[in-house]
Design an enzyme around this catalytic site. Structure first.
Site, PDB file in Angstrom:
ATOM      1  N   ASP A   1       0.929  -1.189   0.053  1.00  0.00           N
ATOM      2  CA  ASP A   1       0.145   0.013   0.088  1.00  0.00           C
ATOM      3  C   ASP A   1       0.840   1.358   0.312  1.00  0.00           C
ATOM      4  OD1 ASP A   1      -3.076   0.851   0.632  1.00  0.00           O
ATOM      5  OD2 ASP A   1      -1.920   2.036   1.734  1.00  0.00           O
TER       6      ASP A   1
ATOM      7  N   ASP B   1      -6.748  -8.370  -4.434  1.00  0.00           N
ATOM      8  CA  ASP B   1      -6.681  -7.136  -4.084  1.00  0.00           C
ATOM      9  C   ASP B   1      -7.153  -6.432  -5.381  1.00  0.00           C
ATOM     10  OD1 ASP B   1      -6.545  -4.606  -3.338  1.00  0.00           O
ATOM     11  OD2 ASP B   1      -4.305  -4.685  -3.241  1.00  0.00           O
TER      12      ASP B   1
ATOM     13  N   HIS C   1      -6.180  -7.051   0.280  1.00  0.00           N
ATOM     14  CA  HIS C   1      -5.314  -5.972   0.053  1.00  0.00           C
ATOM     15  C   HIS C   1      -4.121  -6.287   1.175  1.00  0.00           C
ATOM     16  CE1 HIS C   1      -3.677  -2.118  -0.688  1.00  0.00           C
ATOM     17  NE2 HIS C   1      -4.179  -1.704   0.482  1.00  0.00           N
TER      18      HIS C   1
END
Length: 304
Positions: free
Chosen positions: A127, A254, A284
């Site tokens: 991320d 994801d 994710h």
């Protein structure tokens, strides 16, 4: 502090964290507007082991890596997991406008290189940990030995973000109360126990502490003329030409970053010839869903 008001989460918010026995450590970094910002972090493994820098994303903190830290330590690696500024035990600039992509890159650079003087680093970025970490690799390649990109990317705004990301950005911007634990849960395929969701909420006693989580979605370059777009384009060019081994370890579930995996494998010279794992059944936040498995891939990659 140079006009930036900092909040610091009280220590008692971090008691009884499940499966996270690590003693908090702290380092100070300089801020461009003057003053110092305290960065919290944890580490595991031998102090003289190969360094693995674990960078989390939005809206989590180093707690996200609790399943990976013992596996990496057992492999003889020095695993270091800092909290981004505005998250976890790190100081929290109180205004959304105090946060920018460039400042987050500089804060983590100051932590890793000025404060801890880390060298021959293996980056693990997921991320925002990848958005920040990949910029650090591109701008300071001599400090790094290898890269693990995990459910992340380096957006420039030249290609539109997926609809799921736009929905997330909208939800964060409009939520009167930002339920951090719920947002983390929404990015997992497994059901998080109440104690784990509470641990993700712990850094944020009330809404005034949440400028970081509120700011981050709007800092992603999703238009070609975004303030960070040019720096990210330059980083892409550098990264794609580096010889650093580059492992792409994505999950298969994801919707936000999934499309970036094949692009990274194809674009990075250091990715050529490597066996890139796809971690099944994870969302994710694959550190939650399959942290031990991801850590085994990282350990094997580092140990060759």
């Amino acid at each position: 502090m140079g006009g930036v008001r900092l909040l610091r989460t009280p220590d008692d918010r971090f008691t009884d964290l499940p499966d996270f026995p690590y003693e908090p450590r702290y380092a100070e970094v300089a801020d461009a507007q003057g003053g110092r910002i305290r960065v919290g972090y944890v580490e595991a493994g031998p102090a003289d082991g190969p360094v693995v820098l674990l960078l989390h994303g939005e809206p989590s903190w180093s707690f996200l890596y609790r399943k990976m830290l013992p596996v990496l330590a057992a492999a003889g690696l020095r695993a270091i997991a800092p909290d981004l500024v505005g998250f976890g035990r790190s100081d929290k600039p109180a205004a959304v406008t105090d946060h920018s992509y460039a400042r987050h890159v500089e804060w983590m650079r100051g932590f890793a290189f000025d404060a801890l003087d880390l060298r021959d680093v293996t980056l693990v970025g997921q991320d925002w940990g990848g958005l920040i970490g990949l910029r650090m690799v591109a701008e300071h390649p001599s400090r790094f030995a290898r890269v693990v990109a995990s459910n992340t990317g380096l957006p420039t705004g030249d290609v539109d973000m997926p609809a799921e990301w736009h929905a997330f950005r909208e939800a964060v911007s409009k939520a009167p109360v930002l339920d951090v634990g719920r947002f983390v849960q929404s990015g997992c395929s497994s059901n998080l126990p109440a104690s784990v969701r509470a641990a993700y909420d712990a850094p944020f006693p009330n809404e005034t502490y949440k400028a970081g989580p509120r700011a981050m979605p709007s800092l992603v370059p999703y238009r070609p003329d975004d303030p960070a777009s040019e720096a990210n384009r330059a980083a892409w060019k550098t990264l794609s030409e580096l010889e650093l081994p580059f492992l792409v370890a994505f999950s298969d579930g994801d919707p936000i970053t999934g499309g970036m995996g094949p692009i990274l494998r194809r674009s990075m010279r250091g990715a050529s010839g490597l066996d890139h794992p796809v971690i099944a059944g994870a969302g994710h936040f694959l550190q939650e869903d399959a942290g031990e498995e991801l850590a085994e891939h990282v350990a094997r990659f580092v140990r060759g």
